[in-house]
Design a protein around this motif. Sequence first.
Motif, PDB file in Angstrom:
ATOM      1  N   ALA A  16       0.831  -1.208   0.000  1.00 33.41           N
ATOM      2  CA  ALA A  16       0.000   0.000   0.000  1.00 33.41           C
ATOM      3  C   ALA A  16       0.866   1.257   0.000  1.00 33.41           C
ATOM      4  CB  ALA A  16      -0.943   0.000   1.203  1.00 33.41           C
ATOM      5  N   GLN A  17       1.973   1.230   0.734  1.00 30.65           N
ATOM      6  CA  GLN A  17       2.893   2.371   0.710  1.00 30.65           C
ATOM      7  C   GLN A  17       3.435   2.592  -0.703  1.00 30.65           C
ATOM      8  OE1 GLN A  17       5.980   2.519   3.830  1.00 30.65           O
ATOM      9  NE2 GLN A  17       4.830   0.872   4.834  1.00 30.65           N
ATOM     10  N   ALA A 123      10.755  -4.001  -3.935  1.00 32.50           N
ATOM     11  CA  ALA A 123      11.202  -3.510  -2.629  1.00 32.50           C
ATOM     12  C   ALA A 123      11.402  -4.730  -1.738  1.00 32.50           C
ATOM     13  CB  ALA A 123      10.165  -2.565  -2.038  1.00 32.50           C
ATOM     14  N   ARG A 124      12.613  -4.941  -1.303  1.00 34.13           N
ATOM     15  CA  ARG A 124      12.918  -6.119  -0.486  1.00 34.13           C
ATOM     16  C   ARG A 124      13.023  -5.716   0.982  1.00 34.13           C
ATOM     17  NH1 ARG A 124      15.619  -6.636  -5.406  1.00 34.13           N
ATOM     18  NH2 ARG A 124      15.084  -8.565  -6.505  1.00 34.13           N
ATOM     19  N   GLN A 128      11.885   1.364   2.005  1.00 33.61           N
ATOM     20  CA  GLN A 128      12.882   2.418   2.179  1.00 33.61           C
ATOM     21  C   GLN A 128      12.496   3.638   1.344  1.00 33.61           C
ATOM     22  OE1 GLN A 128      15.446   1.954   4.371  1.00 33.61           O
ATOM     23  NE2 GLN A 128      14.429  -0.019   4.778  1.00 33.61           N
ATOM     24  N   PRO A 129      13.018   4.817   1.686  1.00 37.50           N
ATOM     25  CA  PRO A 129      12.743   6.009   0.870  1.00 37.50           C
ATOM     26  C   PRO A 129      13.082   5.804  -0.610  1.00 37.50           C
ATOM     27  CG  PRO A 129      13.716   6.673   2.951  1.00 37.50           C
ATOM     28  CD  PRO A 129      13.782   5.158   2.898  1.00 37.50           C
ATOM     29  N   ALA A 130      14.128   5.052  -0.903  1.00 38.59           N
ATOM     30  CA  ALA A 130      14.499   4.804  -2.303  1.00 38.59           C
ATOM     31  C   ALA A 130      13.414   4.002  -3.026  1.00 38.59           C
ATOM     32  CB  ALA A 130      15.832   4.073  -2.380  1.00 38.59           C
ATOM     33  N   HIS A 136       7.291   6.261  -7.140  1.00 35.36           N
ATOM     34  CA  HIS A 136       6.802   7.573  -7.589  1.00 35.36           C
ATOM     35  C   HIS A 136       7.210   7.787  -9.044  1.00 35.36           C
ATOM     36  CE1 HIS A 136       6.562  11.983  -7.909  1.00 35.36           C
ATOM     37  NE2 HIS A 136       5.673  11.914  -6.916  1.00 35.36           N
ATOM     38  N   ALA A 137       8.447   7.446  -9.359  1.00 33.13           N
ATOM     39  CA  ALA A 137       8.952   7.610 -10.727  1.00 33.13           C
ATOM     40  C   ALA A 137       8.215   6.706 -11.711  1.00 33.13           C
ATOM     41  CB  ALA A 137      10.459   7.335 -10.768  1.00 33.13           C
TER      42      ALA A 137
END
Length: 151
Positions: A16-17, A123-124, A128-130, A136-137
Amino acid sequence: MKRLLIVYHSQSGHTAQLADAVKAGADTADGIEVRCLKAFDAGVDDLAQCNALLLGTPENFGYMSGALKDFFDRTYYPLEGQLTGLPFAIFISAGNDGTNAVREIRRIATGYGWREVSEPHIARGEIQPADLDACHAIGAAMAEGLAMGIF
């Protein structure tokens, strides 16, 4: 107006994030209607009316979530042969490596005749912010591509 559909499932909140970041990126493009739906809430009409698709899932037992698979099961035959060339991209929240979930989504997408237009983001572990920046990209690129007529 072109439509971008985001379909995702999240149990822990991690996907969801990522979906929120994808949507925030997609919302930056002008002239694109962005719909973000949980997989159990998305159906044939939503998919039939979109011009591009972003798919998000957690990795469950080395596979996509049952909810995303259910979305595919409910939409495939009613739309068989109608969505050839639909641009899509994938984002995954994985506790392991996420590659099997990507592989299986790609297999199903091949059956639909869709066209993958971006490398998946996996995302593992903890988000994280990255990961949020990458998602977003992905959303922004898909929406801008639609707006410019690339997709």
